[in-house]
Design an enzyme around this catalytic site. Structure first.
Site, PDB file in Angstrom:
ATOM      1  N   LYS A  22      30.342  14.588 -19.788  1.00 35.07           N
ATOM      2  CA  LYS A  22      29.270  15.564 -20.050  1.00 35.07           C
ATOM      3  C   LYS A  22      29.671  16.469 -21.215  1.00 35.07           C
ATOM      4  O   LYS A  22      28.895  16.706 -22.142  1.00 35.07           O
ATOM      5  CB  LYS A  22      29.049  16.422 -18.810  1.00 35.07           C
ATOM      6  N   ASN A  23      30.902  16.953 -21.177  1.00 33.25           N
ATOM      7  CA  ASN A  23      31.308  17.961 -22.171  1.00 33.25           C
ATOM      8  C   ASN A  23      31.618  17.356 -23.529  1.00 33.25           C
ATOM      9  O   ASN A  23      31.827  18.077 -24.496  1.00 33.25           O
ATOM     10  CB  ASN A  23      32.478  18.779 -21.639  1.00 33.25           C
ATOM     11  N   CYS A 118      26.673  33.424 -16.549  1.00 32.54           N
ATOM     12  CA  CYS A 118      26.451  32.377 -15.544  1.00 32.54           C
ATOM     13  C   CYS A 118      27.417  32.735 -14.399  1.00 32.54           C
ATOM     14  O   CYS A 118      28.211  33.669 -14.527  1.00 32.54           O
ATOM     15  CB  CYS A 118      26.757  31.022 -16.145  1.00 32.54           C
ATOM     16  N   ARG A 123      30.596  34.811 -20.453  1.00 31.25           N
ATOM     17  CA  ARG A 123      30.439  33.745 -21.463  1.00 31.25           C
ATOM     18  C   ARG A 123      29.935  34.285 -22.819  1.00 31.25           C
ATOM     19  O   ARG A 123      28.866  33.917 -23.302  1.00 31.25           O
ATOM     20  CB  ARG A 123      29.503  32.655 -20.961  1.00 31.25           C
ATOM     21  N   ASP A 308      38.251  23.600 -15.253  1.00 31.48           N
ATOM     22  CA  ASP A 308      37.193  22.882 -14.532  1.00 31.48           C
ATOM     23  C   ASP A 308      37.723  22.172 -13.302  1.00 31.48           C
ATOM     24  O   ASP A 308      36.940  21.744 -12.445  1.00 31.48           O
ATOM     25  CB  ASP A 308      36.496  21.870 -15.442  1.00 31.48           C
ATOM     26  N   ARG A 400      24.163  18.327 -12.373  1.00 30.08           N
ATOM     27  CA  ARG A 400      24.294  18.634 -13.806  1.00 30.08           C
ATOM     28  C   ARG A 400      25.489  17.889 -14.417  1.00 30.08           C
ATOM     29  O   ARG A 400      25.473  17.543 -15.577  1.00 30.08           O
ATOM     30  CB  ARG A 400      24.508  20.138 -14.001  1.00 30.08           C
TER      31      ARG A 400
HETATM   32  C1  EPZ Z   1      33.465  24.622 -22.296  1.00 26.17           C
HETATM   33  O1  EPZ Z   1      32.775  25.845 -22.083  1.00 26.17           O
HETATM   34  C2  EPZ Z   1      33.028  23.689 -21.178  1.00 26.17           C
HETATM   35  N1  EPZ Z   1      31.587  23.458 -21.267  1.00 26.17           N
HETATM   36  C3  EPZ Z   1      33.374  24.322 -19.828  1.00 26.17           C
HETATM   37  O2  EPZ Z   1      33.009  23.383 -18.813  1.00 26.17           O
HETATM   38  C4  EPZ Z   1      34.880  24.545 -19.769  1.00 26.17           C
HETATM   39  O3  EPZ Z   1      35.209  25.188 -18.548  1.00 26.17           O
HETATM   40  C5  EPZ Z   1      35.313  25.429 -20.943  1.00 26.17           C
HETATM   41  O4  EPZ Z   1      34.894  24.822 -22.185  1.00 26.17           O
HETATM   42  C6  EPZ Z   1      36.814  25.640 -20.994  1.00 26.17           C
HETATM   43  O5  EPZ Z   1      37.453  24.402 -21.069  1.00 26.17           O
HETATM   44  C7  EPZ Z   1      31.126  22.544 -22.154  1.00 26.17           C
HETATM   45  O6  EPZ Z   1      31.884  21.921 -22.877  1.00 26.17           O
HETATM   46  C8  EPZ Z   1      29.647  22.320 -22.172  1.00 26.17           C
HETATM   47  P1  EPZ Z   1      35.137  28.431 -24.002  1.00 26.17           P
HETATM   48  P2  EPZ Z   1      32.810  27.001 -23.235  1.00 26.17           P
HETATM   49  O7  EPZ Z   1      34.313  28.845 -25.167  1.00 26.17           O
HETATM   50  O8  EPZ Z   1      32.762  26.341 -24.558  1.00 26.17           O
HETATM   51  C9  EPZ Z   1      35.732  33.113 -23.820  1.00 26.17           C
HETATM   52  C10 EPZ Z   1      32.017  22.678 -16.821  1.00 26.17           C
HETATM   53  O9  EPZ Z   1      32.158  22.995 -15.636  1.00 26.17           O
HETATM   54  N2  EPZ Z   1      34.921  33.165 -25.050  1.00 26.17           N
HETATM   55  O10 EPZ Z   1      36.385  27.651 -24.220  1.00 26.17           O
HETATM   56  O11 EPZ Z   1      31.775  27.990 -22.899  1.00 26.17           O
HETATM   57  C11 EPZ Z   1      34.886  32.746 -22.597  1.00 26.17           C
HETATM   58  O12 EPZ Z   1      34.239  33.883 -22.088  1.00 26.17           O
HETATM   59  C12 EPZ Z   1      31.985  23.758 -17.887  1.00 26.17           C
HETATM   60  O13 EPZ Z   1      31.880  21.500 -17.235  1.00 26.17           O
HETATM   61  C13 EPZ Z   1      34.789  34.369 -25.726  1.00 26.17           C
HETATM   62  O14 EPZ Z   1      35.326  35.387 -25.316  1.00 26.17           O
HETATM   63  O15 EPZ Z   1      34.242  27.607 -22.965  1.00 26.17           O
HETATM   64  C14 EPZ Z   1      35.900  32.201 -21.642  1.00 26.17           C
HETATM   65  O16 EPZ Z   1      36.541  33.277 -20.980  1.00 26.17           O
HETATM   66  C15 EPZ Z   1      32.169  25.158 -17.314  1.00 26.17           C
HETATM   67  N3  EPZ Z   1      34.035  34.408 -26.858  1.00 26.17           N
HETATM   68  C16 EPZ Z   1      36.910  31.507 -22.565  1.00 26.17           C
HETATM   69  O17 EPZ Z   1      36.686  32.051 -23.879  1.00 26.17           O
HETATM   70  C17 EPZ Z   1      33.409  33.301 -27.355  1.00 26.17           C
HETATM   71  O18 EPZ Z   1      32.745  33.393 -28.409  1.00 26.17           O
HETATM   72  C18 EPZ Z   1      36.735  30.000 -22.639  1.00 26.17           C
HETATM   73  O19 EPZ Z   1      35.445  29.747 -23.119  1.00 26.17           O
HETATM   74  C19 EPZ Z   1      33.554  32.082 -26.665  1.00 26.17           C
HETATM   75  C20 EPZ Z   1      34.320  32.026 -25.509  1.00 26.17           C
END
Ligand code: EPZ
Length: 420
Positions: A22-23, A118, A123, A308, A400
Site C-alpha cells: 500500500k505504502n 488522524c 501528522r 507500523d 484500507r
Molecule cells: C508514512 O506516513 C506511512 N504512510 C505510514 O504508514 C508510516 O507509519 C510512516 O510513513 C512512518 O514510516 C504512507 O506511506 C501512506 P512520516 P507519513 O512523514 O509519510 C512527523 C500505515 O499504517 N512529520 O514519516 O505520514 C510526523 O508527524 C501508515 O500504513 C512532521 O513533523 O510519515 C510523524 O511524527 C501509518 N512534519 C513523523 O514525522 C512533516 O512534514 C513520521 O511521519 C512530516 C512528518
C-alpha cells in the site's frame, strides 16, 4: 461498518502469498501525474486506499484504467484538468497530500486541503512545505488549505535538509524534484524500501535519481518524463503482520512474495522472542516454539523497527513470558489499540510514548473496536490467540491496508469470518 468474528486457539499452518505494498503504490500513482504518456502498474493490491488515490488523480486529469482481474492499472495524464484536492478527500486519505509535489512539478501550482490529524497523531506537513519553498514555491496556508505556486512557472533544484527523515516529505519532494530546473539534494531523507520503489519507478520514467535508500538523495531535473512499466514491491507490513499471527498461535507458515531484507528488524524481534525463522530469496517461513519470551521494542525510521508493526507486535507480546517495554518514537498517539487489548484482559500500562506489557498465559475473547489500520491488525492477532470469541468492529480501517486478510487467515486455518 462490518466486523470480524474470530474463534481463538487455532494454530496457523500452510502458505500465503503477500500482496503488493500500500505504502509503495500510493506515491507511485501520484507520480503518474508527471507524464502525458501511459504507465502500467502491475500487481496492484485490492485496497480501499488505492481506489481513493486513483479517483483523486483522475479528478485531476489522469486517465485511469483499472484491470482488477489482472491486477493492473494503466495511468496517463495528457493534461492536468485540476490542481485542487478537497478536505473530504484528503481527510479520507492522508497520502493524497502526495499529489502536491506532482502538481507543482507538472503545472507549477497546487491547492490541497491540509490533511489534518488522524488517530495516531497530528501528522503535520511542515517538512513538505519547507522543501517546496526551498525549491521556489510560494506557500499560502489559510482556511484549511495549502496553496502553492511557482512564480517562475518551474520549481528549481535546491539543497534540502529534512529535520526528520519523513517518508511522505521525502516522497513528495522526490517527485517534485524530477522536473525541477537543476539539481536537488535531499539530506536526512527517509530510506524506507517504499522510497526505493518510488525512485525505481521514477527512474524508469526517465528521472535522474541517485541515493534512494540512503539518507542523501540527489535528483538532476529533466524537462519531461515518459510512461513506464512497474511491478509494486511486496508489502513488508502485511508480511510482518502474518508472521506475527503465526507466531502468536503456535503455528508454522511460509509466506511467498516477500523481500526478507525489508523484514530484518521484524524478523530480528520475532527471533529474539523465540520464533524460528527461515529466510529464502523471496519467501520466509516462521515456526513458533511455544509461548513467546518478552522483548523490548523501540520504533525508528528504517532500518529500525517499523512503527507500523508496533501495534501488531504489542498484541503478540500480551501473551509473552515476562515484561516487554514498547517505546513509540515516531507518532505521538499510536497506542490506541491498548484500551481495546485491555478489554481482552491484557496487562498494559502506558506512560507517554512507553507501554509496559506484563505477559499473560492467555487473553479472553471480547468485543473490540479497530481505531486505525494497524490497531485493527493488532486486535485480529489478539483474537487469534485468545480463548473464546473476539468480535473486531469498524473493520473498514483494516480494509484500507490489508487485502482480503480474513481469506488469507482462513486458508491458514484461522477461524475468522467477516460479518457485515
Ligand atoms: C508514512 O506516513 C506511512 N504512510 C505510514 O504508514 C508510516 O507509519 C510512516 O510513513 C512512518 O514510516 C504512507 O506511506 C501512506 P512520516 P507519513 O512523514 O509519510 C512527523 C500505515 O499504517 N512529520 O514519516 O505520514 C510526523 O508527524 C501508515 O500504513 C512532521 O513533523 O510519515 C510523524 O511524527 C501509518 N512534519 C513523523 O514525522 C512533516 O512534514 C513520521 O511521519 C512530516 C512528518
Amino acid at each position: 461498518m462490518g466486523a470480524f468474528v474470530i474463534e481463538g486457539g487455532n494454530p496457523l499452518f500452510g502458505n500465503a502469498v503477500i500482496s503488493s505494498s500500500k505504502n509503495a503504490i500510493l506515491p507511485i500513482i501520484s507520480a503518474c501525474l508527471l507524464s502525458d504518456e501511459e504507465s502500467l502498474i502491475k500487481q496492484i493490491p485490492g485496497l480501499d486506499d488505492v481506489t481513493v488515490m486513483c479517483e483523486l488523480v483522475s479528478n485531476l486529469g489522469a486517465n485511469v484504467e483499472v484491470d482488477g482481474r489482472n491486477r493492473k492499472i494503466y495511468i496517463k495524464t495528457p493534461t492536468l484538468t485540476g490542481y485542487f484536492a478537497d478536505y473530504e478527500l484528503v481527510s479520507k486519505l492522508r497520502a493524497s497530500f502526495l499529489i502536491m509535489g506532482a502538481l507543482l512539478a507538472r503545472a507549477g501550482k497546487a491547492k490541497v486541503a491540509l490533511p489534518g490529524g488522524c488517530p495516531i497523531g497530528s501528522r503535520p506537513v511542515d517538512l513538505h512545505l519547507k522543501g517546496f519553498e526551498a525549491m521556489g514555491a510560494v506557500i499560502e496556508n489559510g482556511h484549511g488549505f495549502i496553496e502553492a505556486t511557482c512564480p517562475s512557472g518551474r520549481l528549481k533544484g535546491a539543497n534540502i535538509y529534512l529535520d526528520f527523515p519523513s517518508v511522505g516529505a521525502t516522497e513528495n519532494l522526490l517527485i517534485a524534484a524530477v522536473l525541477a530546473d537543476g539539481e536537488t539534494v535531499i539530506e536526512n531523507a527517509a530510506s524506507e524500501p517504499e522510497i526505493v520503489d518510488l525512485a525505481t519507478f521514477l527512474t524508469k520514467m526517465g528521472a535522474k535519481i541517485t541515493g534512494a535508500g540512503t539518507d542523501t538523495i540527489i535528483v538532476k531535473g529533466v524537462d519531461k518524463v515518459r510512461g513506464a512499466e512497474h511491478t509494486i514491491m511486496p508489502d513488508r507490513i502485511e508480511a510482518g503482520t502474518l508472521m506475527t499471527a503465526a507466531a502468536v498461535t503456535g503455528g508454522d507458515i511460509t509466506l511467498s512474495n516477500v523481500v526478507p531484507e525489508h523484514l530484518k528488524p521484524v524478523t530480528a524481534k520475532l527471533r529474539e522472542s523465540g520464533a524460528e525463522i527461515i529466510e529464502g530469496d523471496t519467501e520466509v517461513r516462521i515456526k513458533s516454539n511455544g509461548r513467546p519470551s518478552a522483548v523490548d521494542i523501540k520504533t525508528h525510521p528504517f532500518p529500525g523497527f517499523p512503527t507500523d508493526m508496533q501495534a501488531p507486535l504489542s498484541a503478540y507480546l500480551c501473551t509473552a513470558e515476562g515484561t516487554s517495554v514498547i517505546v513509540e518514537t515516531i507518532f505521538e498517539n499510536r497506542f490506541m489499540h491498548v484500551n481495546e487489548l485491555r478489554r481482552m484482559g491484557a496487562q498494559i500500562r502506558v506512560d507517554g510514548r512507553t507501554a509496559i506489557i506484563e505477559g499473560l498465559d492467555h487473553m479472553q475473547g471480547a468485543q473490540v473496536r479497530a481505531t486505525d489500520l494497524r490497531a485493527g491488525a493488532a486486535l485480529i492477532i489478539a483474537g487469534l490467540a485468545a480463548v473464546g470469541t473476539t468480535e473486531v468492529l469498524d473493520i473498514h480501517h483494516i480494509d484500507r491496508g490489508y487485502e482480503f486478510i480474513e481469506n488469507k487467515l482462513q486458508r491458514l486455518g484461522a477461524n475468522i469470518k467477516r460479518v457485515c
